[in-house]
Design a protein around this motif. Sequence first.
Motif, PDB file in Angstrom:
ATOM      1  N   PRO A   1     -18.693 -29.826 -45.546  1.00 40.60           N
ATOM      2  CA  PRO A   1     -18.067 -28.557 -45.065  1.00 40.60           C
ATOM      3  C   PRO A   1     -17.676 -28.476 -43.876  1.00 40.60           C
ATOM      4  O   PRO A   1     -18.494 -29.099 -43.257  1.00 40.60           O
ATOM      5  N   LYS A   2     -16.496 -27.221 -42.991  1.00 42.70           N
ATOM      6  CA  LYS A   2     -16.571 -26.803 -41.215  1.00 42.70           C
ATOM      7  C   LYS A   2     -15.918 -28.174 -41.116  1.00 42.70           C
ATOM      8  O   LYS A   2     -16.801 -28.399 -40.439  1.00 42.70           O
ATOM      9  N   SER A   3     -15.185 -28.953 -42.152  1.00 39.30           N
ATOM     10  CA  SER A   3     -14.856 -30.823 -41.323  1.00 39.30           C
ATOM     11  C   SER A   3     -13.610 -30.374 -40.550  1.00 39.30           C
ATOM     12  O   SER A   3     -12.582 -29.577 -41.553  1.00 39.30           O
ATOM     13  N   ARG A   4     -12.610 -31.290 -39.912  1.00 46.54           N
ATOM     14  CA  ARG A   4     -11.323 -31.602 -39.246  1.00 46.54           C
ATOM     15  C   ARG A   4     -10.415 -31.669 -40.847  1.00 46.54           C
ATOM     16  O   ARG A   4      -9.165 -31.496 -40.303  1.00 46.54           O
ATOM     17  N   THR A   5     -10.577 -32.541 -41.777  1.00 47.02           N
ATOM     18  CA  THR A   5      -9.868 -32.236 -42.826  1.00 47.02           C
ATOM     19  C   THR A   5      -9.723 -31.302 -43.666  1.00 47.02           C
ATOM     20  O   THR A   5      -9.310 -30.804 -44.211  1.00 47.02           O
ATOM     21  N   SER A   6     -11.000 -30.633 -43.249  1.00 45.39           N
ATOM     22  CA  SER A   6     -10.748 -29.496 -44.194  1.00 45.39           C
ATOM     23  C   SER A   6      -9.441 -28.102 -43.415  1.00 45.39           C
ATOM     24  O   SER A   6      -8.642 -27.644 -44.383  1.00 45.39           O
ATOM     25  N   GLN A   7      -9.446 -28.443 -42.082  1.00 45.53           N
ATOM     26  CA  GLN A   7      -7.993 -27.528 -41.412  1.00 45.53           C
ATOM     27  C   GLN A   7      -7.286 -28.638 -41.863  1.00 45.53           C
ATOM     28  O   GLN A   7      -5.865 -27.736 -42.015  1.00 45.53           O
ATOM     29  N   MET A   8      -7.319 -29.896 -42.201  1.00 44.66           N
ATOM     30  CA  MET A   8      -5.620 -30.254 -42.464  1.00 44.66           C
ATOM     31  C   MET A   8      -5.093 -29.852 -44.215  1.00 44.66           C
ATOM     32  O   MET A   8      -4.144 -29.294 -43.979  1.00 44.66           O
ATOM     33  N   TYR A   9      -6.087 -29.268 -44.671  1.00 47.73           N
ATOM     34  CA  TYR A   9      -5.944 -28.877 -46.261  1.00 47.73           C
ATOM     35  C   TYR A   9      -5.852 -27.251 -46.317  1.00 47.73           C
ATOM     36  O   TYR A   9      -4.653 -26.778 -46.551  1.00 47.73           O
ATOM     37  N   GLU A  10      -6.409 -26.812 -45.075  1.00 45.66           N
ATOM     38  CA  GLU A  10      -6.073 -25.500 -45.241  1.00 45.66           C
ATOM     39  C   GLU A  10      -4.280 -24.936 -44.383  1.00 45.66           C
ATOM     40  O   GLU A  10      -3.490 -24.232 -45.016  1.00 45.66           O
ATOM     41  N   ALA A  11      -3.759 -26.191 -43.499  1.00 42.67           N
ATOM     42  CA  ALA A  11      -3.118 -26.210 -43.251  1.00 42.67           C
ATOM     43  C   ALA A  11      -1.747 -26.386 -44.460  1.00 42.67           C
ATOM     44  O   ALA A  11      -0.801 -25.796 -44.334  1.00 42.67           O
ATOM     45  N   VAL A  12      -1.975 -27.235 -45.132  1.00 34.79           N
ATOM     46  CA  VAL A  12      -0.564 -27.343 -46.330  1.00 34.79           C
ATOM     47  C   VAL A  12      -1.032 -26.394 -47.059  1.00 34.79           C
ATOM     48  O   VAL A  12      -0.041 -25.803 -47.946  1.00 34.79           O
ATOM     49  N   CYS A  13      -2.378 -25.883 -47.628  1.00 29.04           N
ATOM     50  CA  CYS A  13      -2.259 -24.464 -48.165  1.00 29.04           C
ATOM     51  C   CYS A  13      -1.736 -23.659 -47.526  1.00 29.04           C
ATOM     52  O   CYS A  13      -1.238 -22.517 -48.733  1.00 29.04           O
ATOM     53  N   ALA A  14      -1.903 -22.710 -46.977  1.00 29.04           N
ATOM     54  CA  ALA A  14      -1.346 -21.898 -46.251  1.00 29.04           C
ATOM     55  C   ALA A  14       0.015 -21.675 -46.394  1.00 29.04           C
ATOM     56  O   ALA A  14       0.900 -20.907 -46.756  1.00 29.04           O
ATOM     57  N   GLY A  15       1.158 -23.116 -46.205  1.00 32.21           N
ATOM     58  CA  GLY A  15       2.119 -23.619 -46.147  1.00 32.21           C
ATOM     59  C   GLY A  15       2.355 -23.143 -47.286  1.00 32.21           C
ATOM     60  O   GLY A  15       3.526 -22.825 -47.502  1.00 32.21           O
ATOM     61  N   LEU A  16       2.252 -23.479 -48.368  1.00 32.85           N
ATOM     62  CA  LEU A  16       2.367 -23.881 -49.538  1.00 32.85           C
ATOM     63  C   LEU A  16       2.596 -22.332 -50.003  1.00 32.85           C
ATOM     64  O   LEU A  16       3.885 -21.657 -51.018  1.00 32.85           O
ATOM     65  N   ILE A  17       1.920 -21.655 -49.834  1.00 37.16           N
ATOM     66  CA  ILE A  17       1.022 -20.412 -50.375  1.00 37.16           C
ATOM     67  C   ILE A  17       2.249 -18.896 -50.113  1.00 37.16           C
ATOM     68  O   ILE A  17       2.767 -18.564 -50.784  1.00 37.16           O
TER      69      ILE A  17
END
Length: 223
Positions: free
Chosen positions: A117-133
């Motif tokens: 939880p709350k890792s920089r890996t999650s932030q990587m996925y956050e950027a991908v998800c935000a861009g695709l959405i």
Amino acid sequence: MPMEARKSGRPRVAVLSRDLILETALKLLDERGEQGAGIRDIARALEVRPSALYNHISGQDDIIAGIRELVSDRIDVSGFGNLSWDDAVRRWAWSYRSAFAAHPPTIAIMVVTPLAPKSRTSQMYEAVCAGLIEAGWPEHMVVNLIVSLECFILGAALDHVAPDNMMDPGEDETAPNFVAAYTARASGLPSPEARPTDIVFEMGLEAMLAGLTATFQQLKGES
């Protein structure tokens, strides 16, 4: 009695920190595999007691999560929000393969280890998800899209570090078409320096993007 002059220069042992522990763990993992990158192995490499590590990490699971962050930090998400979704995925995918191909032993560990939880890996996925959405992909499809690409990318990362002659059938008279196709493979390379693994990755990635683009256009037409 004159005071002794203070010795100058850097200390023999680097100051212990979380970053140093994780970088050491990743180095040991690359060199020895998972069995050679435990708490005691890391402590021995850093010339400290195992207990000293616990001032900076909580245990082996924390080390694995930290290693995952180190590798994820090398994945380029800068295209999301700046490029078209397919060009952003293309940039992300190539850098993703490079990041894990540089550290092959991490692949087997990461694919079976849940995200911290709350890792920089999650932030990587956050950027991908935000861009695709933002590009218009339905929210309920985004994670499935990412995982389908990751399955291909991680397999490609392993292929990239394998010998280029892995598929060489030799002089096998029982498989003439396979032999002929393998022999002809070299003629399809753009240059003598080109690696088949790069051609394979590009072919597979572009095929997946073509299929995803068709799906995306269909979804847009239905909306």
